[in-house]
Design a protein around this motif. Structure first.
Motif, PDB file in Angstrom:
ATOM      1  N   ARG A  27       0.838  -1.189   0.000  1.00 44.50           N
ATOM      2  CA  ARG A  27       0.000   0.000   0.000  1.00 44.50           C
ATOM      3  C   ARG A  27       0.872   1.238   0.000  1.00 44.50           C
ATOM      4  O   ARG A  27       2.088   1.144   0.143  1.00 44.50           O
ATOM      5  CB  ARG A  27      -0.896   0.010   1.253  1.00 44.50           C
ATOM      6  CG  ARG A  27      -1.909  -1.109   1.291  1.00 44.50           C
ATOM      7  CD  ARG A  27      -2.963  -0.900   2.379  1.00 44.50           C
ATOM      8  NE  ARG A  27      -2.447  -0.298   3.616  1.00 44.50           N
ATOM      9  CZ  ARG A  27      -2.850  -0.670   4.829  1.00 44.50           C
ATOM     10  NH1 ARG A  27      -3.710  -1.662   4.969  1.00 44.50           N
ATOM     11  NH2 ARG A  27      -2.370  -0.068   5.902  1.00 44.50           N
ATOM     12  N   HIS A  28       0.249   2.381  -0.099  1.00 42.23           N
ATOM     13  CA  HIS A  28       1.011   3.628  -0.123  1.00 42.23           C
ATOM     14  C   HIS A  28       1.794   3.854   1.165  1.00 42.23           C
ATOM     15  O   HIS A  28       2.817   4.537   1.188  1.00 42.23           O
ATOM     16  CB  HIS A  28       0.072   4.827  -0.363  1.00 42.23           C
ATOM     17  CG  HIS A  28      -0.828   5.100   0.807  1.00 42.23           C
ATOM     18  ND1 HIS A  28      -1.960   4.361   1.063  1.00 42.23           N
ATOM     19  CD2 HIS A  28      -0.736   6.039   1.807  1.00 42.23           C
ATOM     20  CE1 HIS A  28      -2.550   4.819   2.165  1.00 42.23           C
ATOM     21  NE2 HIS A  28      -1.826   5.839   2.626  1.00 42.23           N
ATOM     22  N   ASP A  29       1.309   3.221   2.275  1.00 43.50           N
ATOM     23  CA  ASP A  29       1.983   3.409   3.562  1.00 43.50           C
ATOM     24  C   ASP A  29       3.031   2.321   3.831  1.00 43.50           C
ATOM     25  O   ASP A  29       3.623   2.271   4.909  1.00 43.50           O
ATOM     26  CB  ASP A  29       0.975   3.445   4.698  1.00 43.50           C
ATOM     27  CG  ASP A  29       0.118   2.184   4.776  1.00 43.50           C
ATOM     28  OD1 ASP A  29       0.313   1.288   3.925  1.00 43.50           O
ATOM     29  OD2 ASP A  29      -0.735   2.084   5.684  1.00 43.50           O
ATOM     30  N   GLY A  75       5.979  10.612  -1.925  1.00 38.08           N
ATOM     31  CA  GLY A  75       4.698  11.115  -1.423  1.00 38.08           C
ATOM     32  C   GLY A  75       4.352  12.498  -1.937  1.00 38.08           C
ATOM     33  O   GLY A  75       3.184  12.832  -2.114  1.00 38.08           O
ATOM     34  N   ASP A  80       8.600   8.852  -9.019  1.00 42.86           N
ATOM     35  CA  ASP A  80       7.717   7.689  -9.045  1.00 42.86           C
ATOM     36  C   ASP A  80       8.488   6.395  -9.255  1.00 42.86           C
ATOM     37  O   ASP A  80       7.983   5.320  -8.942  1.00 42.86           O
ATOM     38  CB  ASP A  80       6.676   7.832 -10.172  1.00 42.86           C
ATOM     39  CG  ASP A  80       5.486   8.691  -9.740  1.00 42.86           C
ATOM     40  OD1 ASP A  80       5.421   9.037  -8.550  1.00 42.86           O
ATOM     41  OD2 ASP A  80       4.655   9.015 -10.601  1.00 42.86           O
ATOM     42  N   ALA A 104       5.828   3.566  -8.358  1.00 39.25           N
ATOM     43  CA  ALA A 104       4.588   3.971  -7.683  1.00 39.25           C
ATOM     44  C   ALA A 104       3.411   3.832  -8.639  1.00 39.25           C
ATOM     45  O   ALA A 104       3.508   4.134  -9.830  1.00 39.25           O
ATOM     46  CB  ALA A 104       4.722   5.410  -7.192  1.00 39.25           C
ATOM     47  N   ARG A 106      -0.307   5.264  -9.372  1.00 43.68           N
ATOM     48  CA  ARG A 106      -1.108   6.430  -9.016  1.00 43.68           C
ATOM     49  C   ARG A 106      -2.500   6.346  -9.629  1.00 43.68           C
ATOM     50  O   ARG A 106      -2.694   5.826 -10.732  1.00 43.68           O
ATOM     51  CB  ARG A 106      -0.416   7.717  -9.476  1.00 43.68           C
ATOM     52  CG  ARG A 106       0.881   8.017  -8.730  1.00 43.68           C
ATOM     53  CD  ARG A 106       1.433   9.386  -9.078  1.00 43.68           C
ATOM     54  NE  ARG A 106       2.712   9.634  -8.391  1.00 43.68           N
ATOM     55  CZ  ARG A 106       2.797  10.157  -7.169  1.00 43.68           C
ATOM     56  NH1 ARG A 106       1.686  10.493  -6.530  1.00 43.68           N
ATOM     57  NH2 ARG A 106       3.976  10.343  -6.612  1.00 43.68           N
ATOM     58  N   ARG A 111      -3.195  10.454  -6.572  1.00 41.56           N
ATOM     59  CA  ARG A 111      -2.922   9.786  -5.306  1.00 41.56           C
ATOM     60  C   ARG A 111      -2.221   8.454  -5.563  1.00 41.56           C
ATOM     61  O   ARG A 111      -2.523   7.764  -6.543  1.00 41.56           O
ATOM     62  CB  ARG A 111      -4.215   9.541  -4.526  1.00 41.56           C
ATOM     63  CG  ARG A 111      -4.835  10.793  -3.939  1.00 41.56           C
ATOM     64  CD  ARG A 111      -6.101  10.491  -3.140  1.00 41.56           C
ATOM     65  NE  ARG A 111      -7.139   9.881  -3.961  1.00 41.56           N
ATOM     66  CZ  ARG A 111      -7.511   8.602  -3.885  1.00 41.56           C
ATOM     67  NH1 ARG A 111      -6.892   7.797  -3.014  1.00 41.56           N
ATOM     68  NH2 ARG A 111      -8.479   8.117  -4.647  1.00 41.56           N
ATOM     69  N   ILE A 112      -1.288   8.082  -4.652  1.00 38.02           N
ATOM     70  CA  ILE A 112      -0.612   6.790  -4.759  1.00 38.02           C
ATOM     71  C   ILE A 112      -1.516   5.708  -4.196  1.00 38.02           C
ATOM     72  O   ILE A 112      -1.924   5.754  -3.028  1.00 38.02           O
ATOM     73  CB  ILE A 112       0.730   6.808  -4.004  1.00 38.02           C
ATOM     74  CG1 ILE A 112       1.692   7.811  -4.636  1.00 38.02           C
ATOM     75  CG2 ILE A 112       1.378   5.414  -3.987  1.00 38.02           C
ATOM     76  CD1 ILE A 112       3.019   7.938  -3.898  1.00 38.02           C
ATOM     77  N   SER A 113      -1.820   4.728  -5.022  1.00 43.52           N
ATOM     78  CA  SER A 113      -2.677   3.627  -4.577  1.00 43.52           C
ATOM     79  C   SER A 113      -1.850   2.427  -4.130  1.00 43.52           C
ATOM     80  O   SER A 113      -2.330   1.563  -3.397  1.00 43.52           O
ATOM     81  CB  SER A 113      -3.623   3.202  -5.706  1.00 43.52           C
ATOM     82  OG  SER A 113      -2.879   2.812  -6.855  1.00 43.52           O
ATOM     83  N   VAL A 115       2.491   0.449  -4.428  1.00 49.02           N
ATOM     84  CA  VAL A 115       3.876   0.472  -4.895  1.00 49.02           C
ATOM     85  C   VAL A 115       4.281  -0.949  -5.288  1.00 49.02           C
ATOM     86  O   VAL A 115       4.056  -1.896  -4.520  1.00 49.02           O
ATOM     87  CB  VAL A 115       4.826   1.000  -3.802  1.00 49.02           C
ATOM     88  CG1 VAL A 115       6.272   0.924  -4.277  1.00 49.02           C
ATOM     89  CG2 VAL A 115       4.469   2.432  -3.417  1.00 49.02           C
TER      90      VAL A 115
END
Length: 462
Positions: A27-29, A75, A80, A104, A106, A111-113, A115
């Motif tokens: 995920r993005h996190d 972020g 990317d 990444a 997007r 928004r990054i969905s 990775v």
């Protein structure tokens, strides 16, 4: 879903699962959503254990700042795609070096969905680089040591003699030189023990590898273990960088342990292990290092007596005493003195640009009557000083006051040595270091002289 889409999805899934490189989706996190079998194999976890973990949980702590920096830049839309080298921590705790290629994903709004990361194992390359770096560091350390050695003057004029006792030493030398045998060189101070050690090495099969010298008396007791076996960075206060020990530097060559009798008992035990097993550890490290080293040791002490009294380990003594080589004192080589004087005169005349062509017979006779408590080193120093002060072509040598007929000396060797050192100390006003200090006149390292003074109970009078 069309047949083409179904086929593409199956093909992609097969490539994903059976790829030879690791692939992960987060995920993005940074929380793992999926990964292939190769990635699980690289880090040692099952897929079920990784799902829900953050990639930071299995990243080496030292590499987290780099990962977080790139994540912050991604972020805010600065990058990317990028590639980095980093270490994952395998489930069993060992680091795994990888190159990670990150892309990444997007949404249309930016928004990054997620990775996608492709992970390539570079552990073998890193090991090769580390080994190359280690060899480079070792070579650099050897070069530094050898440059220091080259800066010292090593004169081989002392290897002169025709006396029967000296020819016997040369015969022994020729016998033991081509072997791998440990040699213990015994003899009074100034008899040429280091010279013999160098002759053994430079005429042996190990001559193309280093000869590393350690003066066991000159090194402080708290540093000698580090000098012998090396240390890792941070092993003790002041250890700001990794250091190769003398045994490691001597690998393939010879290590010369001068003044071996001055080693403490605890260090004697560690040295015994090296002689028995050819292995040791650097301070601050548990990794065992093997070293192929020939040992040559030297001492002016009676090691057999020290071993009997418990001052020197008996097991170490027997390990060192494989091939003892006893060097005669100069007073037992009186017929060699004219040859030595001529050799030193030639050497120093060239060095100081002097023309010394005459050595009076009376001078030579006095030299042959003198007892030479400092042996060849003392003779060399006296000739050097005489040539420095010479005003014409004649060699004039001022001998110390006491002259003793050859072969007749009262007292034990230690008593004679003690009296001689005291006489030199009185002459220099008890100044040990510096030009014309006691150590300089005796031809000794100041640390060695201080060690001998402690052993002989010499204390400056109040």
């Amino acid at each position: 879903m069309s047949q083409f889409s179904t086929t593409f999805e199956k093909t992609f899934h097969a490539l994903f699962e059976q790829g030879t490189v690791g692939i992960s989706i987060t995920r993005h996190d940074g929380v793992y959503l999926d990964m292939n079998a190769r990635f699980c194999e690289l880090v040692g976890y099952a897929k079920e254990e990784l799902l829900g973990k953050n990639f930071r949980d299995i990243t080496h702590p030292d590499d987290l700042p780099q990962d977080n920096r790139y994540a912050d830049q991604r972020g805010v839309g600065q990058i990317d795609k990028f590639g980095i080298e980093k270490r994952y921590l395998h489930k069993d705790g060992h680091p795994v070096w990888v190159t990670v290629y990150v892309s990444a994903l997007r949404e249309v709004d930016g928004r990054i969905s997620g990775v996608v990361s492709v992970i390539v194992d570079v552990s073998e390359r890193k090991r090769a680089e580390d080994e190359l770096r280690r060899l480079k560091d070792q070579l650099q350390a050897e070069n530094i040591y050898l440059r220091e050695e080259i800066q010292e003057e090593h004169h081989f004029g002392e290897m002169i003699g025709q006396s029967k006792i000296f020819r016997r030493v040369l015969t022994q030398l020729k016998q033991v030189t081509p072997t791998r045998t440990t040699v213990l060189i015994l003899g009074e101070t100034g008899t040429g023990k280091e010279l013999i050690a160098r002759a053994i090495h430079h005429n042996s099969l190990r001559k193309d590898h280093p000869l590393i010298r350690v003066n066991c008396a000159a090194l402080p007791s708290h540093l000698i273990e580090s000098e012998l076996f090396g240390h890792e960075k941070g092993a003790f206060t002041g250890a700001t960088a990794k250091r190769f020990g003398r045994f490691e530097l001597a690998n393939g060559g010879t290590i010369f342990l001068d003044e071996i009798g001055e080693l403490s008992l605890d260090l004697q035990a560690k040295l015994l292990r090296v002689l028995q097993d050819c292995e040791f550890e650097r301070l601050g490290s548990s990794r065992t290092i093997r070293s192929d080293v020939r040992i040559i040791a030297a001492t002016n002490r009676d090691l057999a007596a020290a071993a009997r009294s418990g001052q020197f380990r008996q097991d170490l003594y027997y390990r060192l005493n494989v091939y003892p080589l006893t060097l005669p004192p100069l007073r037992e080589r009186v017929e060699d003195i004219p040859l030595l004087v001529q050799g030193f005169t030639t050497l120093f005349s060239k060095q100081f640009n002097k023309s010394i062509t005459r050595i009076p017979q009376a001078t030579m006779e006095r030299l042959q009557r003198y007892s030479w408590p400092g042996n060849i080193r003392e003779l060399r120093n006296l000739v050097e000083r005489a040539i420095i002060t010479a005003q014409d072509d004649t060699l004039r040598i001022d001998l110390p006051e006491t002259e003793t007929p050859k072969g007749k000396r009262d007292g034990t060797l230690e008593e004679i040595e003690r009296d001689y050192i005291l006489r030199i100390l009185d002459k220099t006003g008890w100044r040990i270091q510096g030009q014309s200090g006691a150590a300089d006149l005796l031809g000794l390292n100041p640390g060695t002289l201080r060690s001998r003074m402690r052993k002989l109970g010499i204390v400056r009078p109040p």
